[in-house]
Structure formats: structure tokens, C-alpha cells
Design an enzyme around this catalytic site. Structure first.
Site, mmCIF file in Angstrom:
data_model
loop_
_atom_site.group_PDB
_atom_site.id
_atom_site.type_symbol
_atom_site.label_atom_id
_atom_site.label_comp_id
_atom_site.label_asym_id
_atom_site.label_seq_id
_atom_site.Cartn_x
_atom_site.Cartn_y
_atom_site.Cartn_z
ATOM 1 N N CYS A 70 -0.369 10.265 -0.469
ATOM 2 C CA CYS A 70 -0.751 9.535 -1.682
ATOM 3 C C CYS A 70 -2.265 9.430 -1.699
ATOM 4 C CB CYS A 70 -0.111 8.142 -1.664
ATOM 5 S SG CYS A 70 -0.658 7.042 -2.989
ATOM 6 N N CYS A 180 -2.991 13.830 -7.761
ATOM 7 C CA CYS A 180 -1.924 12.895 -7.412
ATOM 8 C C CYS A 180 -0.740 13.739 -6.961
ATOM 9 C CB CYS A 180 -1.545 12.019 -8.609
ATOM 10 S SG CYS A 180 -0.057 11.015 -8.377
#
Length: 251
Positions: A70, A180
Site C-alpha cells: 500500500c 495505488c
């Protein structure tokens, strides 16, 4: 022993996919913290707390290394966690470097969550390559939600991407960075809006290579040559997210 990989949701599956391609003989635990998704709307202190909980979970499940799959969590907590824990902790960052050097002084669009875009670490990354490319940060609030719902080719996603990327049809970019871990699952749709001539990069492959390097450096690579196992965990208990994870991996 296992390699732990976690994300705020199921986007980290794109990193797990690259990890399996790089080290198929390892055993993996993938944890999607969907109770707290998205991390990008939380405070930095909240994210640090979530990451700490995830690493403690991985340690309790015999993990020899942890991958923070992440960008938001990496920016907020990776350096702090490396000071606290002794096992290898591998983070991820937007694949700006390969995009910058894909050609001479390209225009590079960096798509990421608002928290990643505003993080100090990201601004330092942009500053590092400011002389080599025109870097255009683009916050994409809501894009990861489509992936969390399993909506990878729906009309609403196409409408969202067309509105988000409309201006970059007229003011062309040479490369786009998917900043992302959720975004690679919308890669085909992003490509169709930006045009086939735009090169697209994501950080999953580089993270998998760094994972292999860190494990080898620490003497932690698995010797067995048979295919490893994958265990899916989720902070929600209804099982739907785990089934979606398996679908995304074609299991």
C-alpha cells in the site's frame, strides 16, 4: 515460514500476483484490512496504528518478512516499522523512476490516492526527477472503491475514468504511473482512455524484486522447489472479499 503481504483492501493482490511470479515456491499470507479501507482518507497516526497491528498479526503467523502493499501505508509507516521490528519490511512506492526514464524528458502522469499525492515522501520523489521529466500528480479519490466492489469493467468505472482523465486526451502524456496497488486492476480501462501510445507503469514488479533481494540478503529464501501456499485473511468475516481475492488471482 511465510511471507506476509497486506493492504488496506484487496488492491495489494496486484503485488501478490508479482510476488508469486517472482518467488512461486514461497508460502504467502495475504491480509486485506477492509474494515479500514481506504487508508488514504485516514490520519497518519491511524495508518501507523493499522500497519503496526498488521505486522503483529503477521509475526504471530510465523512470517519471516512483511510486504506493505500500500503506497499510503508505506509513506506513513514503513520507516517507523523498520525501527521497531527486526524482520525485513518491504514497502512500495509509485514507479516514477522507470516512467521518467522511458524516453527523453517525458510528460508523466502519476495517479494516486490524495494521501499519497500530499505525502512528503511523494514530493521528495517528484523533486528527485524534476529535471528529467514533467511530472503531473493526479489524485484519484474513489478509484480504488471500484476495485473493492469488484467493478472492473462497468459503465460507472468508464464514466469515472473518462471524467478524471479527459483533459489528458488533449494535453497528451507519454506515461502514466499507477500509484495505488488497486489501480492495476483497472489498467485496461485506463489505457483505453489515455490511448494505446501511453506507457503505463506500476510498482508491483519492483516491490517483488526488492522482496527477493531482501530475503536473499538475510538468508531467508525457501529451499524447497515445490509450489508454495497462499492463505487469505480479511478483517471482515463474510468471506465475500476473500472470494473476490481468489477471483482476481484466477484461483
Amino acid at each position: 515460514m511465510n511471507i506476509g503481504i497486506f493492504d488496506s483492501g484487496i488492491g495489494g493482490m496486484s503485488v501478490l500476483h508479482q510476488a508469486l511470479a517472482t518467488l512461486p515456491h514461497e508460502n504467502y499470507i495475504f491480509y486485506a484490512d477492509t474494515d479500514h479501507v481506504p487508508y488514504g482518507t485516514k490520519t497518519k497516526d491511524q495508518v501507523i496504528s493499522y500497519v503496526d497491528e498488521m505486522i503483529q498479526f503477521m509475526l504471530s503467523h510465523n512470517c519471516k518478512a512483511v510486504v506493505i502493499a500500500c503506497n499510503t501505508a508505506t509513506s506513513a509507516a514503513a520507516s517507523i516499522m523498520r525501527q521497531k521490528y527486526t524482520i525485513p519490511i518491504i514497502g512500495i512506492e509509485p514507479a516514477v523512476k522507470p516512467a521518467v526514464f522511458c524516453m527523453d524528458h517525458p510528460r508523466v502522469l502519476v495517479m494516486a490516492t490524495p494521501m499519497t499525492i500530499h505525502a512528503e515522501k511523494f514530493h521528495k520523489l517528484m523533486d528527485r526527477y524534476a529535471d528529467d521529466a514533467t511530472i503531473i500528480p493526479l489524485p484519484c479519490p474513489g478509484l480504488m472503491d471500484f476495485v473493492e466492489r469488484g467493478d472492473l469493467d462497468g459503465e460507472d468505472l468508464h464514466k469515472y475514468l473518462n471524467e478524471l482523465l479527459y483533459s489528458y486526451r488533449d494535453h497528451k502524456v507519454d506515461a502514466a504511473v499507477l500509484g495505488c496497488t488497486h489501480y492495476p486492476f483497472a489498467r485496461e480501462q485506463i489505457q483505453s482512455v489515455l490511448g494505446e501510445e501511453v506507457r503505463i507503469f506500476d510498482g508491483g514488479e519492483g516491490t517483488a524484486r526488492e522482496m527477493r533481494r531482501r530475503l536473499a540478503e538475510s538468508g531467508l529464501l525457501r529451499d524447497e522447489q515445490r509450489k508454495g501456499t497462499i492463505c487469505f485473511e480479511n478483517s471482515q468475516t463474510d468471506g465475500k472479499k476473500i472470494e473476490l481475492c481468489k477471483m482476481l488471482l484466477d484461483l
